[in-house]
Design an enzyme around this catalytic site. Structure first.
Site, PDB file in Angstrom:
ATOM      1  N   THR A  16       0.818  -1.218   0.000  1.00  0.00           N
ATOM      2  CA  THR A  16       0.000   0.000   0.000  1.00  0.00           C
ATOM      3  C   THR A  16       0.846   1.259   0.000  1.00  0.00           C
ATOM      4  OG1 THR A  16      -0.116   0.015   2.420  1.00  0.00           O
ATOM      5  CG2 THR A  16      -1.881  -1.145   1.234  1.00  0.00           C
ATOM      6  N   SER A  33      -3.133   9.257   0.512  1.00  0.00           N
ATOM      7  CA  SER A  33      -2.519   9.879   1.678  1.00  0.00           C
ATOM      8  C   SER A  33      -1.052  10.153   1.390  1.00  0.00           C
ATOM      9  CB  SER A  33      -2.642   8.948   2.895  1.00  0.00           C
ATOM     10  OG  SER A  33      -2.123   9.564   4.059  1.00  0.00           O
ATOM     11  N   VAL A  92       3.609   7.944  -0.097  1.00  0.00           N
ATOM     12  CA  VAL A  92       2.265   7.975  -0.672  1.00  0.00           C
ATOM     13  C   VAL A  92       1.620   6.655  -0.283  1.00  0.00           C
ATOM     14  CG1 VAL A  92       0.900   8.025  -2.789  1.00  0.00           C
ATOM     15  CG2 VAL A  92       3.024   9.355  -2.635  1.00  0.00           C
ATOM     16  N   GLU A  93       0.424   6.705   0.296  1.00  0.00           N
ATOM     17  CA  GLU A  93      -0.175   5.449   0.769  1.00  0.00           C
ATOM     18  C   GLU A  93      -1.651   5.362   0.420  1.00  0.00           C
ATOM     19  OE1 GLU A  93       0.012   2.312   4.447  1.00  0.00           O
ATOM     20  OE2 GLU A  93       0.985   4.251   4.658  1.00  0.00           O
ATOM     21  N   ASP A  94      -2.072   4.140   0.179  1.00  0.00           N
ATOM     22  CA  ASP A  94      -3.476   3.828  -0.067  1.00  0.00           C
ATOM     23  C   ASP A  94      -4.012   3.072   1.141  1.00  0.00           C
ATOM     24  OD1 ASP A  94      -5.945   3.403  -1.141  1.00  0.00           O
ATOM     25  OD2 ASP A  94      -5.317   1.956  -2.648  1.00  0.00           O
TER      26      ASP A  94
END
Length: 309
Positions: free
Chosen positions: A67, A111, A235-237
């Site tokens: 992620t 995010s 950067v995250e999901d």
């Protein structure tokens, strides 16, 4: 599986929810809101566990999935003092390619955060983590782009907290600074600054933030203490709060660039040479979703992509 069906599953599915749901719906609050968090959606900012739990065993379908994108700098023989990240807040958009593309009533998010000891699970004997960032959202049922959510999370905190009285918009230049202190200190500090949309660089013409906030936190909570050996720009999901089974459909944000750097305990500055580069990879959403790189040892750049092409 049709793209619209997959997006519905990613954005709204829970155990026992039918895949025949026709469109994503706004989420009901799952816990009291803080003063800065009047948002229709929240992301579940949990740290990746060392082993799957019953609450998140379906987040990643394979060991090769991730992620997180961005860069991680590990300094086992040095101690961090400060970590900073400057970025222009991207606008959340509908993806135009891949299984989650072109659903105008979908829910999309991403995010962007900076952290200390917040990526390599188990690498820090203290078990603590400190991070701060901004989440962006697009919800087609609520008119499209939603107000970004700016947050922090300190050692021992199981969830994020919104910065009270501090807001940003897409296009604003923001800077986060983590002051992780020393092993003898009992506090850490998170600073967030918004320079607005007309400033190209925080060093231009002595730029002054239009708003700022400073949050002081204990360096150790419940036995969770920072090791100060890892800095990350990510950067995250994340999954949506209350729906932990799937990462939300990742928004299209074109690209983002973190102006990044660290200061060590001895006062010297450190660039990002030797940092490990990560990419978001989720097969249900098309495979590789970011293309990240470290540029000149001073920036972490991530473009939004679909697949390896």
């Amino acid at each position: 599986m049709k793209p619209t069906t997959l997006l519905t599953l990613l954005a709204t599915a829970t155990a026992g929810t039918s895949a025949a749901a026709t469109r994503p719906l706004p989420l009901a609050p799952t816990r009291p809101r803080d003063a800065a968090a009047q948002h229709p959606h929240r992301l579940l900012h949990t740290l990746t566990p060392a082993a799957p739990s019953t609450a998140n065993f379906r987040v990643l379908a394979a060991a090769t999935e991730s992620t997180k994108g961005g860069a991680v700098l590990t300094l086992p023989n040095s101690k961090l003092s400060t970590i900073h990240a400057t970025l222009r807040v991207p606008e959340a958009k509908i993806p135009t390619a891949g299984p989650t593309a072109n659903n105008p009533v979908g829910v999309y998010a991403a995010s962007f955060w900076v952290g200390a000891d917040a990526v390599v699970t188990g690498a820090c004997a203290g078990g603590g983590a400190l991070r701060a960032g901004v989440d962006i959202f697009y919800d087609g049922t609520l008119g499209g782009v939603q107000r970004p959510f700016v947050w922090y999370q300190g050692p021992g905190q199981g969830s994020e907290t919104g910065f009270a009285g501090f807001e940003v918009a897409a296009g604003d230049l923001v800077r986060f600074k983590l002051e992780v202190g020393s092993e003898e200190g009992g506090e850490v500090v998170v600073v967030a600054e918004n320079f607005g949309g007309n400033v190209t660089c925080v060093k231009d013409n002595g730029a002054v933030p239009v708003s700022s906030v400073r949050q002081v936190l204990p360096a150790s909570v419940g036995g969770k203490t920072l090791c100060r050996g890892e800095a990350a720009w990510v950067v995250e999901d994340f999954p949506l709060e209350g729906l932990p089974d799937f990462p939300v459909a990742l928004a299209n944000f074109t690209s983002v660039a973190f102006g990044a750097g660290v200061t060590l305990e001895d006062g010297s500055e450190r660039d990002l040479a030797g940092a490990e580069v990560l990419d978001v990879r989720l097969e249900a959403q098309g495979g590789r979703l970011t293309s990240c790189e470290v540029v000149d040892g001073k920036k972490v750049k991530c473009a939004r992509v679909v697949g390896d092409s």
